[in-house]
Scaffold this motif. Structure first.
Motif, PDB file in Angstrom:
ATOM      1  N   GLU A  96      33.052 -87.719 -74.521  1.00  0.00           N
ATOM      2  CA  GLU A  96      31.660 -88.191 -74.401  1.00  0.00           C
ATOM      3  C   GLU A  96      31.193 -88.736 -75.746  1.00  0.00           C
ATOM      4  O   GLU A  96      30.410 -89.683 -75.799  1.00  0.00           O
ATOM      5  CB  GLU A  96      30.704 -87.061 -73.992  1.00  0.00           C
ATOM      6  CG  GLU A  96      31.039 -86.351 -72.703  1.00  0.00           C
ATOM      7  CD  GLU A  96      31.870 -85.114 -72.938  1.00  0.00           C
ATOM      8  OE1 GLU A  96      32.559 -85.052 -73.996  1.00  0.00           O
ATOM      9  OE2 GLU A  96      31.860 -84.211 -72.087  1.00  0.00           O
ATOM     10  N   ARG A  97      31.701 -88.111 -76.778  1.00  0.00           N
ATOM     11  CA  ARG A  97      31.333 -88.517 -78.132  1.00  0.00           C
ATOM     12  C   ARG A  97      31.665 -90.001 -78.363  1.00  0.00           C
ATOM     13  O   ARG A  97      30.880 -90.751 -78.936  1.00  0.00           O
ATOM     14  CB  ARG A  97      32.121 -87.642 -79.109  1.00  0.00           C
ATOM     15  CG  ARG A  97      31.775 -87.751 -80.547  1.00  0.00           C
ATOM     16  CD  ARG A  97      32.659 -86.782 -81.344  1.00  0.00           C
ATOM     17  NE  ARG A  97      34.053 -86.828 -80.876  1.00  0.00           N
ATOM     18  CZ  ARG A  97      34.993 -87.622 -81.398  1.00  0.00           C
ATOM     19  NH1 ARG A  97      34.706 -88.410 -82.392  1.00  0.00           N
ATOM     20  NH2 ARG A  97      36.229 -87.621 -80.922  1.00  0.00           N
ATOM     21  N   ASP A 114      29.132 -92.040 -76.322  1.00  0.00           N
ATOM     22  CA  ASP A 114      27.827 -92.014 -77.007  1.00  0.00           C
ATOM     23  C   ASP A 114      27.832 -93.004 -78.164  1.00  0.00           C
ATOM     24  O   ASP A 114      26.920 -93.814 -78.326  1.00  0.00           O
ATOM     25  CB  ASP A 114      27.548 -90.623 -77.607  1.00  0.00           C
ATOM     26  CG  ASP A 114      27.183 -89.600 -76.538  1.00  0.00           C
ATOM     27  OD1 ASP A 114      26.823 -90.023 -75.420  1.00  0.00           O
ATOM     28  OD2 ASP A 114      27.271 -88.391 -76.823  1.00  0.00           O
ATOM     29  N   HIS A 115      28.870 -92.900 -78.966  1.00  0.00           N
ATOM     30  CA  HIS A 115      28.934 -93.737 -80.154  1.00  0.00           C
ATOM     31  C   HIS A 115      29.066 -95.210 -79.783  1.00  0.00           C
ATOM     32  O   HIS A 115      28.427 -96.072 -80.374  1.00  0.00           O
ATOM     33  CB  HIS A 115      30.094 -93.304 -81.047  1.00  0.00           C
ATOM     34  CG  HIS A 115      30.058 -93.940 -82.399  1.00  0.00           C
ATOM     35  ND1 HIS A 115      30.588 -95.187 -82.640  1.00  0.00           N
ATOM     36  CD2 HIS A 115      29.517 -93.535 -83.572  1.00  0.00           C
ATOM     37  CE1 HIS A 115      30.391 -95.508 -83.909  1.00  0.00           C
ATOM     38  NE2 HIS A 115      29.743 -94.531 -84.495  1.00  0.00           N
ATOM     39  N   ARG A 173      23.979 -90.702 -70.569  1.00  0.00           N
ATOM     40  CA  ARG A 173      23.717 -90.883 -71.994  1.00  0.00           C
ATOM     41  C   ARG A 173      22.689 -89.879 -72.505  1.00  0.00           C
ATOM     42  O   ARG A 173      22.797 -89.367 -73.608  1.00  0.00           O
ATOM     43  CB  ARG A 173      23.213 -92.298 -72.242  1.00  0.00           C
ATOM     44  CG  ARG A 173      23.072 -92.608 -73.708  1.00  0.00           C
ATOM     45  CD  ARG A 173      22.613 -94.022 -73.894  1.00  0.00           C
ATOM     46  NE  ARG A 173      22.768 -94.436 -75.270  1.00  0.00           N
ATOM     47  CZ  ARG A 173      22.399 -95.624 -75.705  1.00  0.00           C
ATOM     48  NH1 ARG A 173      21.898 -96.505 -74.865  1.00  0.00           N
ATOM     49  NH2 ARG A 173      22.560 -95.943 -76.967  1.00  0.00           N
ATOM     50  N   HIS A 174      21.670 -89.617 -71.706  1.00  0.00           N
ATOM     51  CA  HIS A 174      20.647 -88.658 -72.096  1.00  0.00           C
ATOM     52  C   HIS A 174      20.589 -87.552 -71.060  1.00  0.00           C
ATOM     53  O   HIS A 174      20.720 -87.806 -69.876  1.00  0.00           O
ATOM     54  CB  HIS A 174      19.274 -89.320 -72.194  1.00  0.00           C
ATOM     55  CG  HIS A 174      19.264 -90.545 -73.050  1.00  0.00           C
ATOM     56  ND1 HIS A 174      19.438 -90.502 -74.405  1.00  0.00           N
ATOM     57  CD2 HIS A 174      19.111 -91.848 -72.726  1.00  0.00           C
ATOM     58  CE1 HIS A 174      19.385 -91.735 -74.892  1.00  0.00           C
ATOM     59  NE2 HIS A 174      19.190 -92.568 -73.886  1.00  0.00           N
ATOM     60  N   TYR A 228      29.149 -88.987 -66.597  1.00  0.00           N
ATOM     61  CA  TYR A 228      28.523 -89.157 -67.907  1.00  0.00           C
ATOM     62  C   TYR A 228      27.070 -89.580 -67.757  1.00  0.00           C
ATOM     63  O   TYR A 228      26.736 -90.386 -66.891  1.00  0.00           O
ATOM     64  CB  TYR A 228      29.279 -90.232 -68.704  1.00  0.00           C
ATOM     65  CG  TYR A 228      28.615 -90.590 -70.016  1.00  0.00           C
ATOM     66  CD1 TYR A 228      28.816 -89.808 -71.151  1.00  0.00           C
ATOM     67  CD2 TYR A 228      27.770 -91.692 -70.111  1.00  0.00           C
ATOM     68  CE1 TYR A 228      28.190 -90.122 -72.348  1.00  0.00           C
ATOM     69  CE2 TYR A 228      27.141 -92.017 -71.306  1.00  0.00           C
ATOM     70  CZ  TYR A 228      27.361 -91.227 -72.423  1.00  0.00           C
ATOM     71  OH  TYR A 228      26.743 -91.532 -73.606  1.00  0.00           O
ATOM     72  N   ASP A 280      25.640 -96.668 -78.864  1.00  0.00           N
ATOM     73  CA  ASP A 280      24.798 -96.946 -80.032  1.00  0.00           C
ATOM     74  C   ASP A 280      25.326 -98.159 -80.786  1.00  0.00           C
ATOM     75  O   ASP A 280      24.580 -99.063 -81.163  1.00  0.00           O
ATOM     76  CB  ASP A 280      24.803 -95.744 -80.990  1.00  0.00           C
ATOM     77  CG  ASP A 280      24.070 -94.558 -80.389  1.00  0.00           C
ATOM     78  OD1 ASP A 280      23.284 -94.777 -79.446  1.00  0.00           O
ATOM     79  OD2 ASP A 280      24.297 -93.423 -80.848  1.00  0.00           O
TER      80      ASP A 280
END
Ligand SMILES: Nc1nc2c(ncn2[C@@H]2O[C@H](COP(=O)(O)OP(=O)(O)OP(=O)(O)O)[C@@H](O)[C@H]2O)c(=O)[nH]1
Ligand SMILES: [Mg+2]
Lengths: 489, 208
Positions: free
Chosen positions: A205-206, A209-210, A104-105, A102, A213
């Motif tokens: 991954e979603r 990601d969440h 993040r960016h 993974y 944040d």
């Protein structure tokens, strides 16, 4: 200063959640006693301050960027390079073999070379029986977490400290565990060191990601606590009993959780079993990041709660109460195939709540933002966080100017104060700090943590006076602002 | 999202110092060659996308240092590789003789699950140079005894056979990944509540 304050808003004999002691022991999972033992034996980790080792790496890094800018060389593809390098925080997850899992960016395939470098750094230190924990290079902090069978890395310019970044990495690890269970994760790599874990995490991954944040925006994470939806205690009790009534006969139902707007409404648990706030955060994240849940009647998913038991799945029945009440109900069981039974139970719960007129107060509370501190009568207080330690719950008022548009700056202020209070080398109990923009009062007692942001010119005596009044104010409303009972099936 | 399954292959390149490991990679990835020798320090990492049977895979290439003083790093690097590439210099007999020890060392350190069938590929590099010390026949013989390891003669300088060799490497590595069984459904994960301990740190126990 009055150190023996008698007001402890939100404290109860029995807590609905496991109390969390700030960052300490936060990365220990209940089923990993072995790990805890071994960690205690070898707690001598290393911090490399600008060593050669680091420089060679940073050189490479800048090299890479140069090359990219002077016409692209494919091996150092940083995606959209300037955009990628300008991010102030990167999070990477890789396998012990150095395979990307993974990022993040950017596209982790394109960054595969970089993951190799990270694995080399970690295992090089490891080969001399040491542990690489962090690298400090100018304003950039690299934090490494070697959590077998994965390696997690944070690269940050945010000013967060090693502990805070480790905490975040730990959440990412737990999120991955929640999708696979720790047992399965370990088995996979025992069988296949070369496994490309993205195959199993596809779609997940979603969630990560969440989570990232979410954990950056919400004080809940660094406080290790949850916030409740304000409700009269009679209403909350009657909601809990509606849930107990419909569920107490269902075998193996471990937790029933009702939440709305990122706030806990109630949590009913099986006797003997407790929920840790960090597990509850993962549940909040699941609900928040799955918008589609709102449009389906219900959702059935295996979900591992790493602090509860990292070795196995619970099965979650997730549904919103009704079209006219957007609170989300989760029923967590150890049974794989009782979805129907739980759907029925949910219907009963909704009927009961309707009959007892519980839906309106929920809706009303969802629609009403918390009072700002100023509206509550504290003219000089811009914002505050109050955390009750014994119940792992916290309260904060609505954002008010000047932070309404600068939420992240406020969160950073709190994170910094939290870090100062819990600095492992030099923990502090009380801090009053004044800057051009605001004055910050931070206080850590055995019962609670309090962070108050004042107008910059307030004098100390006045601030202390406000703090006492504020504690009394919260105390008076504790029934409503906190979940003071610990209902069980 | 699950429709496009990504695959990443870890390829480790081994061999004596200055046989041309870095040059081969540089030729393959960047189509560049330099006569200058810059010994690799530790390891270099490169990424290259290849298409095999309509499938795009990413190769993560680990170019290790051949110099003796970096050998202790090996342990960490070999772990979890999908394919190991052995390189020797066709004009330097000693680099051929040491192949056995490179291969043995790799198998010990990486300890793959099925060492017999772990994919290796052998490259005899500097094909463009004279005089040759190791004939193609001799190299092939060595390969036969090693489970028919594929052999390619390459030149990092001219680029000859480089593309083909790396394609074979990717194919062999992919075969290794594909033999991965469906791990997802293998383990039952139901929690047995009787075994679940009360987590440490929960303060109150009066309700039990
Ligand atoms: N003529 C010729 N020279 C080559 C070829 N491949 C490499 N060389 C030269 O051989 C020298 C060593 O090449 P490298 O690629 O750096 O060797 P290496 O195996 O990476 O060496 P280490 O990094 O020390 O392990 C360089 O001077 C190259 O220019 C080739 O195919 N033909
Ligand atoms: Mg080299």
């Amino acid at each position: 200063m009055a150190s023996n304050i008698e007001v402890e808003p939100g404290a109860t004999k029995e807590s609905v959640l496991i109390p969390s002691e700030c960052l300490e022991n936060f990365d220990h999972m209940s089923s990993s006693l072995e790990e805890i033992k071994s960690e205690n034996n070898s707690s001598v980790g290393s911090t490399y301050e600008e060593s050669n080792f680091v420089n060679s790496n940073t050189d490479n890094f800048e090299d890479a960027i140069d090359k990219e800018e002077n016409g692209s060389t494919p091996e150092y593809d940083l995606g959209n390079s300037t955009e990628w390098t300008s991010k102030n925080k990167h999070i990477f997850v890789l396998s012990s073999a150095g395979k990307p899992i993974y990022s993040r960016h950017g596209n982790e395939d394109k960054l595969a070379w970089l993951f190799g470098v990270m694995q080399a750094l970690v295992s090089n230190i490891q080969s001399s029986d040491d542990t690489l924990k962090s690298i400090h290079a100018g304003d950039t902090l690299f934090v490494f977490m070697n959590k077998k069978p994965l390696i997690l890395v944070a690269v940050s310019k945010t000013g967060e400290c090693v502990n805070q970044l480790t905490l975040q990495l730990n959440y990412v690890f737990n999120q991955i565990t929640s999708m696979l269970t720790l047992t399965r994760l370990n088995k996979i790599y025992e069988q296949r060191q070369n496994y490309d874990l993205r195959r199993l995490l596809a779609g997940g991954e979603r969630l990560i990601d969440h989570l990232l944040d979410f954990s950056e925006k919400e004080p809940a994470f660094f406080l290790g606590a949850v916030q409740c939806l304000p409700l009269a205690s009679s209403v909350r009790d009657s909601i809990s009993s509606a849930i107990i009534g419909a569920c107490h006969k269902i075998k193996n139902l471990v937790f029933a959780i009702l939440l709305a707007k990122n706030r806990l409404i109630t949590l009913v648990r099986m006797k003997k079993y407790y929920l840790h706030p960090s597990d509850l955060h993962l549940i909040f994240n699941l609900v928040q990041s799955s918008e589609s849940l709102k449009y389906s009647q219900h959702h059935w998913t295996p979900f591992c709660l790493p602090r509860f038991d990292a070795s196995g799945f619970l099965y979650a029945h997730v549904s919103y109460l009704a079209d006219d009440c957007q609170a989300c109900l989760l029923l967590l069981t150890v049974e794989r195939d009782v979805c129907d039974v739980l759907s029925e139970a949910k219907q009963k719960i909704v009927e009961k709540l309707r009959r007892n007129n519980c839906l309106e107060p929920i809706n009303e509370s969802i629609a009403t933002p918390e009072e700002t501190a100023v509206n509550a009568g504290f003219a000089e207080i811009r914002h505050y966080l109050y955390k009750c330690k014994s119940t792992a719950q916290f309260y904060q008022p609505s954002l008010a100017p000047p932070y309404s548009k600068e939420k992240m700056r406020l969160i950073e202020i709190y994170k910094r104060s939290n870090q100062q209070l819990h600095n492992t080398a030099r923990p502090l109990k009380l801090i009053f700090e004044r800057s051009a923009n605001e004055a910050i009062f931070s206080w850590d007692t055995t019962a609670f943590e309090l962070y108050v942001v004042f107008e910059p010119l307030i004098d100390i005596a006045c601030a202390i006076d406000f703090v006492t009044k504020l504690l009394n104010w919260v105390k008076k409303r504790e029934d409503k602002l906190f979940h003071l009972n610990a209902p069980t099936f | 999202m699950a429709s496009r399954k990504k695959i990443l292959l870890k390829v480790v390149i081994l061999g004596e110092s200055s046989v041309g490991k870095t040059s081969l990679m540089n030729q393959y990835v960047n189509r560049k060659f330099s006569n200058q020798y810059k010994a690799t320090i530790g390891a270099d990492f490169l990424t290259k996308e290849v298409t095999i049977d309509d499938r795009t895979v990413t190769m993560q290439i680990w170019d290790t240092a051949g110099q003796e003083r970096f050998q202790s790093l090996g342990v960490a690097f070999y772990r979890g590789a999908d394919c190991c590439v052995l390189v020797f210099d066709v004009t330097a007999p000693s680099t051929f003789k040491s192949l056995d020890s490179w291969r043995d060392e790799f198998l010990i350190q990486a300890s793959p699950r099925d060492p017999e069938n772990f994919p290796f590929v052998l490259l005899g590099n500097k094909d463009d140079l004279e005089p040759r010390a190791i004939s193609a026949k001799r190299a092939q013989q060595w390969c036969q005894n090693k489970n028919n390891m594929p052999y390619f003669e390459t030149s990092a300088k001219s680029g000859s056979n480089v593309e083909q060799a790396f394609l074979a490497i990717a194919k062999n590595a992919l075969a290794q990944q594909n033999s991965t069984v469906d791990l997802y459904n293998e383990f039952p994960d139901q929690i047995k509540l009787t075994n679940t301990q009360k987590p440490s740190g929960s303060g109150d126990s009066c309700s039990c």
